[in-house]
Motif scaffolding. Structure first.
Motif, PDB file in Angstrom:
ATOM      1  N   TYR A 172     -10.981  -0.330  -3.186  1.00  0.00           N
ATOM      2  CA  TYR A 172     -11.829  -0.224  -4.372  1.00  0.00           C
ATOM      3  C   TYR A 172     -11.219  -1.042  -5.512  1.00  0.00           C
ATOM      4  O   TYR A 172     -10.110  -0.732  -5.971  1.00  0.00           O
ATOM      5  CB  TYR A 172     -11.962   1.232  -4.801  1.00  0.00           C
ATOM      6  CG  TYR A 172     -12.852   2.066  -3.916  1.00  0.00           C
ATOM      7  CD1 TYR A 172     -14.171   2.333  -4.270  1.00  0.00           C
ATOM      8  CD2 TYR A 172     -12.376   2.608  -2.724  1.00  0.00           C
ATOM      9  CE1 TYR A 172     -14.992   3.110  -3.463  1.00  0.00           C
ATOM     10  CE2 TYR A 172     -13.186   3.380  -1.909  1.00  0.00           C
ATOM     11  CZ  TYR A 172     -14.483   3.630  -2.276  1.00  0.00           C
ATOM     12  OH  TYR A 172     -15.293   4.392  -1.469  1.00  0.00           O
TER      13      TYR A 172
ATOM     14  N   GLY B 253      -2.514   8.806   0.350  1.00  0.00           N
ATOM     15  CA  GLY B 253      -3.914   9.114   0.100  1.00  0.00           C
ATOM     16  C   GLY B 253      -4.228  10.583   0.295  1.00  0.00           C
ATOM     17  O   GLY B 253      -3.682  11.250   1.187  1.00  0.00           O
ATOM     18  N   GLU B 254      -5.154  11.078  -0.534  1.00  0.00           N
ATOM     19  CA  GLU B 254      -5.456  12.505  -0.520  1.00  0.00           C
ATOM     20  C   GLU B 254      -6.226  12.956   0.711  1.00  0.00           C
ATOM     21  O   GLU B 254      -6.382  14.163   0.939  1.00  0.00           O
ATOM     22  CB  GLU B 254      -6.231  12.877  -1.779  1.00  0.00           C
ATOM     23  CG  GLU B 254      -7.477  12.046  -2.022  1.00  0.00           C
ATOM     24  CD  GLU B 254      -7.934  12.106  -3.466  1.00  0.00           C
ATOM     25  OE1 GLU B 254      -8.688  13.050  -3.796  1.00  0.00           O
ATOM     26  OE2 GLU B 254      -7.526  11.229  -4.243  1.00  0.00           O
TER      27      GLU B 254
ATOM     28  N   GLU C 172     -12.254   1.782 -10.583  1.00  0.00           N
ATOM     29  CA  GLU C 172     -12.581   3.199 -10.442  1.00  0.00           C
ATOM     30  C   GLU C 172     -14.094   3.319 -10.311  1.00  0.00           C
ATOM     31  O   GLU C 172     -14.844   2.720 -11.081  1.00  0.00           O
ATOM     32  CB  GLU C 172     -12.100   3.973 -11.666  1.00  0.00           C
ATOM     33  CG  GLU C 172     -12.422   5.453 -11.593  1.00  0.00           C
ATOM     34  CD  GLU C 172     -11.972   6.203 -12.838  1.00  0.00           C
ATOM     35  OE1 GLU C 172     -12.805   6.912 -13.442  1.00  0.00           O
ATOM     36  OE2 GLU C 172     -10.785   6.064 -13.203  1.00  0.00           O
TER      37      GLU C 172
ATOM     38  N   ARG D 100      -3.108   3.560  -1.787  1.00  0.00           N
ATOM     39  CA  ARG D 100      -3.508   2.754  -2.942  1.00  0.00           C
ATOM     40  C   ARG D 100      -2.747   1.443  -2.947  1.00  0.00           C
ATOM     41  O   ARG D 100      -1.570   1.389  -2.574  1.00  0.00           O
ATOM     42  CB  ARG D 100      -3.260   3.499  -4.249  1.00  0.00           C
ATOM     43  CG  ARG D 100      -4.231   4.639  -4.502  1.00  0.00           C
ATOM     44  CD  ARG D 100      -4.006   5.259  -5.861  1.00  0.00           C
ATOM     45  NE  ARG D 100      -4.365   4.339  -6.938  1.00  0.00           N
ATOM     46  CZ  ARG D 100      -4.081   4.566  -8.221  1.00  0.00           C
ATOM     47  NH1 ARG D 100      -3.410   5.654  -8.572  1.00  0.00           N
ATOM     48  NH2 ARG D 100      -4.444   3.703  -9.146  1.00  0.00           N
TER      49      ARG D 100
ATOM     50  N   ILE E 273      -9.754   8.287   1.649  1.00  0.00           N
ATOM     51  CA  ILE E 273      -8.651   7.575   1.002  1.00  0.00           C
ATOM     52  C   ILE E 273      -7.354   7.785   1.782  1.00  0.00           C
ATOM     53  O   ILE E 273      -6.927   8.923   2.012  1.00  0.00           O
ATOM     54  CB  ILE E 273      -8.478   8.044  -0.446  1.00  0.00           C
ATOM     55  CG1 ILE E 273      -9.765   7.816  -1.239  1.00  0.00           C
ATOM     56  CG2 ILE E 273      -7.313   7.313  -1.111  1.00  0.00           C
ATOM     57  CD1 ILE E 273      -9.744   8.430  -2.631  1.00  0.00           C
TER      58      ILE E 273
ATOM     59  N   VAL F 121     -13.272   7.586  -7.589  1.00  0.00           N
ATOM     60  CA  VAL F 121     -12.248   7.071  -6.673  1.00  0.00           C
ATOM     61  C   VAL F 121     -11.368   6.136  -7.500  1.00  0.00           C
ATOM     62  O   VAL F 121     -11.864   5.200  -8.127  1.00  0.00           O
ATOM     63  CB  VAL F 121     -12.879   6.305  -5.496  1.00  0.00           C
ATOM     64  CG1 VAL F 121     -11.799   5.672  -4.632  1.00  0.00           C
ATOM     65  CG2 VAL F 121     -13.741   7.240  -4.660  1.00  0.00           C
ATOM     66  N   PRO F 122     -10.054   6.350  -7.537  1.00  0.00           N
ATOM     67  CA  PRO F 122      -9.181   5.518  -8.372  1.00  0.00           C
ATOM     68  C   PRO F 122      -9.191   4.050  -7.971  1.00  0.00           C
ATOM     69  O   PRO F 122      -9.372   3.711  -6.799  1.00  0.00           O
ATOM     70  CB  PRO F 122      -7.792   6.134  -8.148  1.00  0.00           C
ATOM     71  CG  PRO F 122      -8.049   7.528  -7.686  1.00  0.00           C
ATOM     72  CD  PRO F 122      -9.322   7.457  -6.888  1.00  0.00           C
TER      73      PRO F 122
ATOM     74  N   ALA G  63      -9.297   2.833   1.640  1.00  0.00           N
ATOM     75  CA  ALA G  63     -10.047   3.905   2.279  1.00  0.00           C
ATOM     76  C   ALA G  63     -10.710   3.415   3.561  1.00  0.00           C
ATOM     77  O   ALA G  63     -10.954   2.216   3.727  1.00  0.00           O
ATOM     78  CB  ALA G  63     -11.099   4.455   1.315  1.00  0.00           C
TER      79      ALA G  63
ATOM     80  N   SER H 264      -7.785   2.130  -4.525  1.00  0.00           N
ATOM     81  CA  SER H 264      -7.759   3.031  -3.369  1.00  0.00           C
ATOM     82  C   SER H 264      -8.079   2.276  -2.089  1.00  0.00           C
ATOM     83  O   SER H 264      -9.044   1.515  -2.023  1.00  0.00           O
ATOM     84  CB  SER H 264      -8.760   4.177  -3.558  1.00  0.00           C
ATOM     85  OG  SER H 264      -8.349   5.050  -4.587  1.00  0.00           O
TER      86      SER H 264
ATOM     87  N   TYR I 101       0.957   4.718   0.954  1.00  0.00           N
ATOM     88  CA  TYR I 101       0.163   5.584   1.831  1.00  0.00           C
ATOM     89  C   TYR I 101       0.374   7.053   1.466  1.00  0.00           C
ATOM     90  O   TYR I 101       1.019   7.812   2.192  1.00  0.00           O
ATOM     91  CB  TYR I 101       0.537   5.335   3.287  1.00  0.00           C
ATOM     92  CG  TYR I 101      -0.087   4.103   3.889  1.00  0.00           C
ATOM     93  CD1 TYR I 101      -1.392   4.117   4.368  1.00  0.00           C
ATOM     94  CD2 TYR I 101       0.639   2.916   3.993  1.00  0.00           C
ATOM     95  CE1 TYR I 101      -1.967   2.992   4.944  1.00  0.00           C
ATOM     96  CE2 TYR I 101       0.073   1.780   4.570  1.00  0.00           C
ATOM     97  CZ  TYR I 101      -1.223   1.833   5.037  1.00  0.00           C
ATOM     98  OH  TYR I 101      -1.788   0.705   5.611  1.00  0.00           O
TER      99      TYR I 101
ATOM    100  N   CYS J 286       0.860  -1.194   0.000  1.00  0.00           N
ATOM    101  CA  CYS J 286       0.000   0.000   0.000  1.00  0.00           C
ATOM    102  C   CYS J 286       0.889   1.235   0.000  1.00  0.00           C
ATOM    103  O   CYS J 286       1.759   1.382   0.853  1.00  0.00           O
ATOM    104  CB  CYS J 286      -0.922   0.009   1.220  1.00  0.00           C
ATOM    105  SG  CYS J 286      -2.001   1.468   1.314  1.00  0.00           S
TER     106      CYS J 286
END
Length: 244
Positions: free
Chosen positions: A177, A103-104, A180, A190, A187, A162-163, A168, A166, A101, A99
């Motif tokens: 996810y 995220g937005e 998309e 990824r 989030i 959401v890509p 979340a 992701s 890390y 992952c």
């Protein structure tokens, strides 16, 4: 195992409620019930039964009303579950999923939770996440539970995009996810590993009862792993640390 309720869904399905609260105990009970009923379905002990589907706290049995009576199926299932211990199923696989890390929503979460970004990442990655259910999108895992103090509600304004991949969090759970899509979870990172591929024998990579640990990786490593997976030089199944 106690059956809490049997709820008919018109004349083609019945939902069997096995727990009242989402969590590891409910996952174990549903898994044990699924294994028992699947064996009965395969052996022909459930006349007219077609397939099973599971949720957080229940199992739904779909059947052909021309081949089997609902009352008979409910009675058979009730009797079978009464003789099934809730832990009568082996534990799921342990996955180590990379992952990134970045995220937005990490900055917003840090402000909400009064934690540093690095602490959120460290605690989330150190946690073992059990897959409670697969749903909403094909292959999407709902995993719990988050570390204490991490529970936040869903975003007040869901994103329209959401890509894929992701990772979340919301409501004490973590999701990944598989495609998309729109989504209202926060989030944090990824994951490059594809969770659903229709051409695989088992299209969904994860199953309810599996466990997931996230290994933090850089964006460069995230891209390298993603490229190798796309080229077929890495098998998604290789991220399973233990087999079923």
């Amino acid at each position: 195992m106690e059956l809490i309720a049997a709820r008919p869904l018109a004349d083609r399905a019945v939902t069997f409620e096995l727990a009242t609260r989402v969590g590891p105990e409910a996952t174990a009970r549903v898994g044990a019930a699924q294994a028992r009923l699947a064996a009965m379905l395969e052996s022909g002990e459930l006349p007219g039964a077609l397939e099973l589907s599971r949720a957080f706290c229940s199992i739904t049995l779909h059947y052909d009303p021309l081949q089997g009576r609902q009352a008979d199926l409910v009675a058979r299932v009730r009797l079978a579950l009464e003789g099934t211990p809730p832990e009568a199923r082996e534990g799921g696989r342990l996955w180590r999923l990379p992952c990134c890390y970045e995220g937005e929503d990490l900055d917003d979460l840090a402000a909400r939770l009064k934690l540093r970004r690095e602490e959120i990442v460290t605690r989330h990655a150190a946690n073992e996440h059990q897959v409670y259910a697969i749903g909403f999108l094909p292959g999407l895992p709902f995993m719990g539970e988050l570390p204490e103090g991490f529970s936040v509600p869903r975003r007040t304004s869901p994103r329209t995009r959401v890509p894929q991949g992701s990772v979340a969090i919301a409501n004490g759970l973590t999701v990944i996810y598989p495609f998309e899509s729109p989504g209202g979870w926060h989030i944090v990172g990824r994951c490059p590993v594809p969770l659903f591929e229709a051409e695989r024998a088992a299209p969904a990579l994860l199953e309810a009862g599996d466990r997931v640990r996230f290994d933090p990786v850089s964006m460069k490593e995230f891209e390298r792993i993603g490229a190798a997976l796309a080229q077929g030089t890495i098998d998604p199944a290789s991220f399973a640390e233990t087999a079923r």
